[in-house]
Design an enzyme around this catalytic site. Sequence first.
Site, PDB file in Angstrom:
ATOM      1  N   ASP A  52       0.865  -1.195   0.000  1.00  0.00           N
ATOM      2  CA  ASP A  52       0.000   0.000   0.000  1.00  0.00           C
ATOM      3  C   ASP A  52       0.899   1.242   0.000  1.00  0.00           C
ATOM      4  OD1 ASP A  52      -3.259   0.182   1.049  1.00  0.00           O
ATOM      5  OD2 ASP A  52      -2.103   2.032   0.848  1.00  0.00           O
ATOM      6  N   ASP A 105       4.112   2.102  -4.223  1.00  0.00           N
ATOM      7  CA  ASP A 105       3.106   2.477  -5.218  1.00  0.00           C
ATOM      8  C   ASP A 105       3.187   1.439  -6.334  1.00  0.00           C
ATOM      9  OD1 ASP A 105       1.735   3.528  -7.403  1.00  0.00           O
ATOM     10  OD2 ASP A 105       2.114   5.587  -6.760  1.00  0.00           O
ATOM     11  N   ALA A 157      -6.044  -2.287  -4.617  1.00  0.00           N
ATOM     12  CA  ALA A 157      -5.589  -0.884  -4.630  1.00  0.00           C
ATOM     13  C   ALA A 157      -6.212  -0.134  -5.801  1.00  0.00           C
ATOM     14  CB  ALA A 157      -4.065  -0.837  -4.743  1.00  0.00           C
ATOM     15  N   TYR A 207     -14.838   6.092 -13.112  1.00  0.00           N
ATOM     16  CA  TYR A 207     -14.485   5.004 -12.184  1.00  0.00           C
ATOM     17  C   TYR A 207     -15.062   3.668 -12.690  1.00  0.00           C
ATOM     18  CZ  TYR A 207     -14.902   2.144  -7.912  1.00  0.00           C
ATOM     19  OH  TYR A 207     -14.847   1.112  -6.993  1.00  0.00           O
ATOM     20  N   VAL A 246     -22.431   5.767   1.957  1.00  0.00           N
ATOM     21  CA  VAL A 246     -23.571   6.400   2.625  1.00  0.00           C
ATOM     22  C   VAL A 246     -23.760   5.839   4.035  1.00  0.00           C
ATOM     23  CG1 VAL A 246     -25.258   4.817   1.573  1.00  0.00           C
ATOM     24  CG2 VAL A 246     -25.984   7.070   2.287  1.00  0.00           C
ATOM     25  N   GLY A 273     -26.008  11.872 -11.988  1.00  0.00           N
ATOM     26  CA  GLY A 273     -25.345  10.577 -12.176  1.00  0.00           C
ATOM     27  C   GLY A 273     -25.636   9.590 -11.054  1.00  0.00           C
TER      28      GLY A 273
END
Length: 329
Positions: free
Chosen positions: A32, A57, A80, A147, A191, A276
């Site tokens: 990570d 990375d 990741a 995404y 949420v 969206g």
Amino acid sequence: MTKILVTGAAGFIGSHTVDSLLASGHEVVGVDNFRTGSRENLRQATASPRFDFQVMDLTEVETFTGLVRSQRPDVVIHLAGLVSVQDSRADPALNVRLNVGGTQAVIDAVISASVPRVIFASSAAVYGDSDGFPLREDALKQPLNPYGEAKLASEALLAGAARMHGFTAVSLRYFNVYGSRQAPDSPYSGVVSRFVDCCRRNQAPVIFGDGRQTRDFIHVRDVARANMQAALLPGMPSGDYNVSSGQETSLLDLVGLLRAMQPSLPVPKFSAAQSGDIRRSVGDPARWCAVSRFSPRETLSAGLLELVEYHSTESLAASQLLPSCPTKL
Ligand SMILES: NC(=O)c1ccc[n+]([C@@H]2O[C@H](COP(=O)([O-])OP(=O)(O)OC[C@H]3O[C@@H](n4cnc5c(N)ncnc54)[C@H](O)[C@@H]3O)[C@@H](O)[C@H]2O)c1
């Protein structure tokens, strides 16, 4: 004992996956760069002698490939990435670099090190504005944001490389994952963590739109178990699988469950719908259940109660550490 390399190990889902693998007696190498993850998430894991952690990375391809070649894991679980839909809209190039480039880096490394199996964290975002609920894996894919596009592209890259190079590639399309260690302080976080944070502060939850939009909430421990099964099941077939509860819950229902647990929670406030924002989301987990005998163990009400209690204990511990608030004169 199986050796598993987990990318995104210090993140929300990554750290729970690492904990599950270690608890089942496996050897884990975590990678990570702490872009959104934290050392705190790995507190339990770092106590294990079977856990090795590398700050790295993975888009630094040569370094990452060198690590995979030296570690020679039996499986890579690739979690990741850039997780925020909003960030993917604000910076599409970064989304491509971290999500598509990150997956390509994993592909290059597993080919170079002859790793026989890769598990990839895909998302319900690949379906976007689809229809025919509950969504099956062959439903129309119409992502509504960069995404979701990057997740779909990653699935295709992995499946193609797996066919060409003879490794197993499993893409798990998680629906809305919730549970402890999900950062509530970001406007982009799930949420559930935002609403649970409202419980902690006793503040009115804010609902964008009319609250009748639905989501399929799945507990992070169920997702960690699915990752572990996908990594370990003998003869696991390559493919795309929904990891979902199959239960459709509206945001109004979610607030209702929280208010039943905490009657003092103020009624929700409503704000303009976000562009969206999909109206319905519920996945059919039948394909994954058939392969893995998986069924979610955690009910939403029990999972929410645990999370509310977890956050209230955390804030109590924090308040005991902090000096008392200065009084305004
Ligand atoms: N949380 C959800 O509801 C959900 C739903 C569907 C799919 N997913 C996917 O599951 C995966 C894990 O998500 P999460 O919710 O745990 O998010 P997270 O942000 O907590 O975890 C992602 C981790 O990846 C690390 N990371 C990012 N870029 C990296 C890089 N280039 N090199 C090394 N490490 C890097 C981050 O520091 C972080 O620890 C992601 O791929 C996400 O897209 C999550």
